[in-house]
Design a protein around this motif. Structure first.
Motif, PDB file in Angstrom:
ATOM      1  N   PHE A 149      17.916  11.700  35.696  1.00 34.71           N
ATOM      2  CA  PHE A 149      18.357  10.582  36.522  1.00 34.71           C
ATOM      3  C   PHE A 149      17.315   9.469  36.571  1.00 34.71           C
ATOM      4  N   ALA A 150      16.039   9.827  36.519  1.00 31.63           N
ATOM      5  CA  ALA A 150      14.988   8.802  36.522  1.00 31.63           C
ATOM      6  C   ALA A 150      15.061   7.944  35.264  1.00 31.63           C
ATOM      7  N   ASN A 151      15.584   8.489  34.181  1.00 35.25           N
ATOM      8  CA  ASN A 151      15.653   7.770  32.915  1.00 35.25           C
ATOM      9  C   ASN A 151      17.040   7.207  32.630  1.00 35.25           C
ATOM     10  N   HIS A 152      17.904   7.229  33.635  1.00 38.11           N
ATOM     11  CA  HIS A 152      19.243   6.651  33.488  1.00 38.11           C
ATOM     12  C   HIS A 152      19.164   5.134  33.600  1.00 38.11           C
ATOM     13  N   THR A 153      19.724   4.429  32.598  1.00 41.84           N
ATOM     14  CA  THR A 153      19.747   2.961  32.645  1.00 41.84           C
ATOM     15  C   THR A 153      21.149   2.396  32.472  1.00 41.84           C
ATOM     16  N   GLY A 154      22.110   3.228  32.083  1.00 43.16           N
ATOM     17  CA  GLY A 154      23.464   2.738  31.868  1.00 43.16           C
ATOM     18  C   GLY A 154      24.331   3.828  31.262  1.00 43.16           C
ATOM     19  N   GLU A 155      25.530   3.423  30.865  1.00 41.11           N
ATOM     20  CA  GLU A 155      26.483   4.373  30.292  1.00 41.11           C
ATOM     21  C   GLU A 155      26.574   4.191  28.786  1.00 41.11           C
ATOM     22  N   ASN A 156      26.375   5.291  28.057  1.00 45.57           N
ATOM     23  CA  ASN A 156      26.491   5.285  26.595  1.00 45.57           C
ATOM     24  C   ASN A 156      25.579   4.244  25.949  1.00 45.57           C
ATOM     25  N   VAL A 157      24.340   4.188  26.414  1.00 42.74           N
ATOM     26  CA  VAL A 157      23.383   3.216  25.886  1.00 42.74           C
ATOM     27  C   VAL A 157      22.200   3.895  25.188  1.00 42.74           C
ATOM     28  N   GLY A 158      22.305   5.206  24.947  1.00 40.64           N
ATOM     29  CA  GLY A 158      21.236   5.915  24.248  1.00 40.64           C
ATOM     30  C   GLY A 158      20.170   6.504  25.141  1.00 40.64           C
ATOM     31  N   ASP A 159      20.456   6.637  26.428  1.00 42.53           N
ATOM     32  CA  ASP A 159      19.474   7.253  27.333  1.00 42.53           C
ATOM     33  C   ASP A 159      19.221   8.715  26.992  1.00 42.53           C
ATOM     34  N   TYR A 160      20.258   9.384  26.472  1.00 38.05           N
ATOM     35  CA  TYR A 160      20.178  10.835  26.281  1.00 38.05           C
ATOM     36  C   TYR A 160      20.487  11.227  24.844  1.00 38.05           C
ATOM     37  N   THR A 161      19.743  10.638  23.918  1.00 42.34           N
ATOM     38  CA  THR A 161      19.829  11.063  22.522  1.00 42.34           C
ATOM     39  C   THR A 161      19.144  12.420  22.388  1.00 42.34           C
ATOM     40  N   ASP A 162      19.414  13.109  21.287  1.00 45.36           N
ATOM     41  CA  ASP A 162      18.772  14.410  21.063  1.00 45.36           C
ATOM     42  C   ASP A 162      17.255  14.275  21.129  1.00 45.36           C
ATOM     43  N   ARG A 163      16.734  13.223  20.501  1.00 45.14           N
ATOM     44  CA  ARG A 163      15.281  13.030  20.461  1.00 45.14           C
ATOM     45  C   ARG A 163      14.712  12.861  21.865  1.00 45.14           C
ATOM     46  N   LYS A 164      15.401  12.094  22.703  1.00 41.14           N
ATOM     47  CA  LYS A 164      14.914  11.878  24.069  1.00 41.14           C
ATOM     48  C   LYS A 164      15.019  13.144  24.904  1.00 41.14           C
ATOM     49  N   LEU A 165      16.096  13.878  24.746  1.00 38.92           N
ATOM     50  CA  LEU A 165      16.255  15.104  25.533  1.00 38.92           C
ATOM     51  C   LEU A 165      15.166  16.114  25.193  1.00 38.92           C
ATOM     52  N   LEU A 166      14.782  16.168  23.927  1.00 43.88           N
ATOM     53  CA  LEU A 166      13.686  17.049  23.530  1.00 43.88           C
ATOM     54  C   LEU A 166      12.361  16.533  24.086  1.00 43.88           C
ATOM     55  N   ALA A 167      12.175  15.213  24.067  1.00 47.03           N
ATOM     56  CA  ALA A 167      10.937  14.631  24.604  1.00 47.03           C
ATOM     57  C   ALA A 167      10.820  14.892  26.101  1.00 47.03           C
ATOM     58  N   PHE A 168      11.935  14.816  26.820  1.00 49.64           N
ATOM     59  CA  PHE A 168      11.919  15.103  28.250  1.00 49.64           C
ATOM     60  C   PHE A 168      11.442  16.540  28.504  1.00 49.64           C
ATOM     61  N   ALA A 169      11.985  17.462  27.711  1.00 50.94           N
ATOM     62  CA  ALA A 169      11.605  18.866  27.867  1.00 50.94           C
ATOM     63  C   ALA A 169      10.116  19.056  27.596  1.00 50.94           C
ATOM     64  N   GLU A 170       9.637  18.387  26.555  1.00 54.43           N
ATOM     65  CA  GLU A 170       8.217  18.508  26.208  1.00 54.43           C
ATOM     66  C   GLU A 170       7.336  17.936  27.310  1.00 54.43           C
ATOM     67  N   SER A 171       7.778  16.836  27.928  1.00 51.37           N
ATOM     68  CA  SER A 171       6.977  16.224  28.990  1.00 51.37           C
ATOM     69  C   SER A 171       6.845  17.132  30.206  1.00 51.37           C
ATOM     70  N   LEU A 172       7.807  18.044  30.372  1.00 49.78           N
ATOM     71  CA  LEU A 172       7.755  18.996  31.491  1.00 49.78           C
ATOM     72  C   LEU A 172       6.969  20.260  31.142  1.00 49.78           C
ATOM     73  N   GLY A 173       6.496  20.314  29.908  1.00 43.51           N
ATOM     74  CA  GLY A 173       5.720  21.481  29.496  1.00 43.51           C
ATOM     75  C   GLY A 173       6.561  22.718  29.234  1.00 43.51           C
ATOM     76  N   LEU A 174       7.831  22.525  28.880  1.00 44.14           N
ATOM     77  CA  LEU A 174       8.689  23.677  28.597  1.00 44.14           C
ATOM     78  C   LEU A 174       8.291  24.339  27.279  1.00 44.14           C
ATOM     79  N   ASP A 175       8.668  25.580  27.138  1.00 42.41           N
ATOM     80  CA  ASP A 175       8.513  26.288  25.861  1.00 42.41           C
ATOM     81  C   ASP A 175       9.476  25.615  24.880  1.00 42.41           C
ATOM     82  N   MET A 176       8.939  24.805  23.964  1.00 38.20           N
ATOM     83  CA  MET A 176       9.796  23.985  23.122  1.00 38.20           C
ATOM     84  C   MET A 176      10.565  24.797  22.081  1.00 38.20           C
TER      85      MET A 176
END
Length: 247
Positions: A149-176
């Motif tokens: 939700f912090a990274n939400h900027t609009g609808e269908n504008v590329g907020d949640y591409t595969d690359r970004k979703l993986l980057a979000f997980a990495e930023s949280l220190g998840l087991d990638m």
């Protein structure tokens, strides 16, 4: 121009045309290569840049269990149907959810469940929901939820591409390795589809919507709350349900 030795004027003309055609072909090939490099740069260069991740705040949910929070035996259950691309869902998450959690979930009166609404707004909705459930496998659903939700900027504008979703997980220190395996396999694809079906069964027509359910004298009763309502609105509904239960 002197005639080349052994070549008639006709032969010279043919030779000149052949060379012109050859230069034209080379020029065409060169332009194609330049075009291909430009297209490749258009798609590749953005992927070489680091993902810009917005700063966010999160907080502890009591008795967090994947996409659930609170005591499963609480007298009231509130099930939210949401979409990470929905601006009103973000409004609820930013302005009401925490107060609701800290007031009623923390004291054991409400069991709170977050569910998606499938790809209600678009494919990115489905992808983000699946990714959040994968984060839940590592008991980090709520942190990932807040980050989305912090990274939400609009609808269908590329907020949640595969690359970004993986980057979000990495930023949280998840087991990638575990996160990638979960996300790339579509482990929660069916679960997100089921969210949408269950929402339709519950007469959900827009996000966010909430199903407040409780039991009075053995009878299950439900209230449908639509929209990003204020904390005071939820408070009225919860207190009315508690009065019916006798608490």
């Amino acid at each position: 121009m002197p005639q080349k030795e052994g070549m008639s004027k006709r032969q010279q003309l043919r030779e000149r045309r052949r060379r012109e055609q050859q230069r034209g072909r080379l020029l065409g090939i060169g332009l194609m290569i330049i075009g291909a490099l430009a297209v490749a740069a258009f798609f590749v260069v953005p992927n070489l840049k680091p993902v810009d991740i917005a700063e966010f705040t999160t907080y502890e949910r009591p008795q967090a269990d994947a996409n659930k929070a609170g005591d499963p035996n609480a007298p009231i259950t509130i099930t939210e149907y949401s979409d990470y691309q929905c601006p009103f869902c973000k409004r609820f998450a930013d302005s009401t959810e925490r107060q609701l959690i800290e007031t009623y979930v923390a004291d054991g009166k409400v069991y709170f469940v977050y569910r998606s609404f499938g790809q209600f707004i678009g494919p990115e909705s489905q992808a983000a929901a699946e990714a959040s459930y994968c984060a839940g496998d590592q008991n980090r659903f709520w942190e990932y939820h807040d980050l989305l939700f912090a990274n939400h900027t609009g609808e269908n504008v590329g907020d949640y591409t595969d690359r970004k979703l993986l980057a979000f997980a990495e930023s949280l220190g998840l087991d990638m390795d575990a996160f990638r395996s979960c996300y790339n396999s579509g482990k929660y694809s069916d679960a997100v589809d089921q969210d949408a079906r269950d929402g339709l069964t519950a007469n959900i027509q827009a996000t966010p919507s909430f199903v407040l359910s409780y039991v009075v004298n053995g009878e299950t009763r439900t209230r449908l709350i639509e929209g990003a309502q204020s904390f005071e609105f939820f408070q009225q509904e919860i207190e009315a349900a508690l009065a019916e239960i006798g608490q």
